[in-house]
Design a protein around this motif. Structure first.
Motif, mmCIF file in Angstrom:
data_model
loop_
_atom_site.group_PDB
_atom_site.id
_atom_site.type_symbol
_atom_site.label_atom_id
_atom_site.label_comp_id
_atom_site.label_asym_id
_atom_site.label_seq_id
_atom_site.Cartn_x
_atom_site.Cartn_y
_atom_site.Cartn_z
ATOM 1 N N VAL A 18 0.843 -1.194 0.000
ATOM 2 C CA VAL A 18 0.000 0.000 0.000
ATOM 3 C C VAL A 18 0.881 1.248 0.000
ATOM 4 C CG1 VAL A 18 -1.746 1.281 1.281
ATOM 5 C CG2 VAL A 18 -1.885 -1.202 1.140
ATOM 6 N N CYS A 19 1.971 1.210 0.771
ATOM 7 C CA CYS A 19 2.906 2.342 0.824
ATOM 8 C C CYS A 19 3.521 2.603 -0.544
ATOM 9 C CB CYS A 19 4.023 2.078 1.837
ATOM 10 S SG CYS A 19 3.450 1.933 3.531
ATOM 11 N N GLU A 20 3.836 1.546 -1.253
ATOM 12 C CA GLU A 20 4.432 1.687 -2.586
ATOM 13 C C GLU A 20 3.461 2.386 -3.534
ATOM 14 O OE1 GLU A 20 7.200 1.826 -5.398
ATOM 15 O OE2 GLU A 20 7.539 1.149 -3.352
ATOM 16 N N LYS A 21 2.167 2.063 -3.432
ATOM 17 C CA LYS A 21 1.170 2.744 -4.262
ATOM 18 C C LYS A 21 1.106 4.228 -3.932
ATOM 19 C CE LYS A 21 -1.719 -1.171 -5.265
ATOM 20 N NZ LYS A 21 -3.077 -1.630 -5.483
ATOM 21 N N GLN A 22 1.221 4.555 -2.631
ATOM 22 C CA GLN A 22 1.201 5.963 -2.233
ATOM 23 C C GLN A 22 2.410 6.688 -2.793
ATOM 24 O OE1 GLN A 22 -1.304 7.809 0.181
ATOM 25 N NE2 GLN A 22 -0.491 8.733 -1.639
ATOM 26 N N LYS A 23 3.571 6.066 -2.726
ATOM 27 C CA LYS A 23 4.791 6.662 -3.260
ATOM 28 C C LYS A 23 4.650 6.900 -4.763
ATOM 29 C CE LYS A 23 9.745 6.038 -3.723
ATOM 30 N NZ LYS A 23 9.763 6.391 -5.122
ATOM 31 N N LEU A 54 0.567 2.784 8.520
ATOM 32 C CA LEU A 54 1.291 3.234 7.326
ATOM 33 C C LEU A 54 0.470 2.896 6.099
ATOM 34 C CD1 LEU A 54 4.886 2.021 8.196
ATOM 35 C CD2 LEU A 54 3.994 4.342 8.357
ATOM 36 N N PRO A 55 0.539 3.686 5.058
ATOM 37 C CA PRO A 55 1.259 4.940 4.946
ATOM 38 C C PRO A 55 0.504 6.071 5.631
ATOM 39 C CG PRO A 55 0.089 4.547 2.910
ATOM 40 C CD PRO A 55 -0.157 3.348 3.804
ATOM 41 N N GLU A 56 1.237 7.082 6.005
ATOM 42 C CA GLU A 56 0.634 8.295 6.547
ATOM 43 C C GLU A 56 1.341 9.489 5.932
ATOM 44 O OE1 GLU A 56 -0.346 10.674 10.665
ATOM 45 O OE2 GLU A 56 0.137 8.548 10.777
ATOM 46 N N TRP A 67 -1.732 18.883 9.266
ATOM 47 C CA TRP A 67 -2.655 18.103 8.430
ATOM 48 C C TRP A 67 -2.096 16.706 8.302
ATOM 49 C CZ3 TRP A 67 -2.442 15.364 3.833
ATOM 50 C CH2 TRP A 67 -3.652 15.103 3.184
ATOM 51 N N SER A 68 -2.963 15.717 8.326
ATOM 52 C CA SER A 68 -2.490 14.348 8.103
ATOM 53 C C SER A 68 -3.587 13.513 7.477
ATOM 54 C CB SER A 68 -2.019 13.706 9.411
ATOM 55 O OG SER A 68 -3.113 13.465 10.271
ATOM 56 N N ARG A 69 -3.150 12.491 6.782
ATOM 57 C CA ARG A 69 -4.068 11.527 6.173
ATOM 58 C C ARG A 69 -3.416 10.152 6.283
ATOM 59 N NH1 ARG A 69 -8.030 13.123 5.968
ATOM 60 N NH2 ARG A 69 -8.232 14.449 4.198
ATOM 61 N N VAL A 70 -4.140 9.205 6.858
ATOM 62 C CA VAL A 70 -3.667 7.836 6.979
ATOM 63 C C VAL A 70 -4.226 7.043 5.809
ATOM 64 C CG1 VAL A 70 -3.777 5.743 8.398
ATOM 65 C CG2 VAL A 70 -3.524 7.970 9.486
ATOM 66 N N ASP A 71 -3.405 6.124 5.291
ATOM 67 C CA ASP A 71 -3.770 5.263 4.169
ATOM 68 C C ASP A 71 -3.525 6.014 2.858
ATOM 69 O OD1 ASP A 71 -4.455 2.867 3.037
ATOM 70 O OD2 ASP A 71 -6.581 2.980 3.500
ATOM 71 N N ILE A 72 -3.987 5.471 1.779
ATOM 72 C CA ILE A 72 -3.705 6.027 0.461
ATOM 73 C C ILE A 72 -4.549 7.275 0.228
ATOM 74 C CG2 ILE A 72 -3.962 5.647 -2.021
ATOM 75 C CD1 ILE A 72 -3.186 2.822 -1.637
ATOM 76 N N ILE A 73 -3.899 8.309 -0.265
ATOM 77 C CA ILE A 73 -4.612 9.515 -0.682
ATOM 78 C C ILE A 73 -5.061 9.265 -2.111
ATOM 79 C CG2 ILE A 73 -4.355 11.952 -1.267
ATOM 80 C CD1 ILE A 73 -2.309 12.082 1.024
#
Length: 86
Positions: A18-23, A54-56, A67-73
């Protein structure tokens, strides 16, 4: 965190799909961000920055998280918000 720090931090793990998708999304948007890989010392980040999931993604202004968002934006509103922030 340095009290003068302003910017976006993407907290990810190198072992998280999931983190890789966010990156990949950040790379596509060409957003400049500071990458913090929590695997280097996860206890430090968990204890000092209250990272639970993660990701955050967080925006810091003058060293404080504003400001923060947890998981994929993935929704258009958040993506546009980040683009405008930069």
């Amino acid at each position: 965190m340095n009290e003068n720090f302003n910017g976006i931090i993407l907290f990810i793990s190198d072992h998280c799909k999931v983190c890789e998708k966010q990156k990949e999304l950040f790379d596509k948007l060409k957003i400049k961000y500071t990458k913090v890989v929590c695997d280097e010392d996860p206890n430090y980040w968990i204890e000092n920055y209250n990272i639970d999931v993660l990701p955050e993604t967080r925006i810091y202004e003058f060293g404080k998280s504003v400001w923060s968002r947890v998981d994929i934006i993935q929704n258009d509103y958040d993506i546009k918000f980040l683009e405008n922030y930069i």
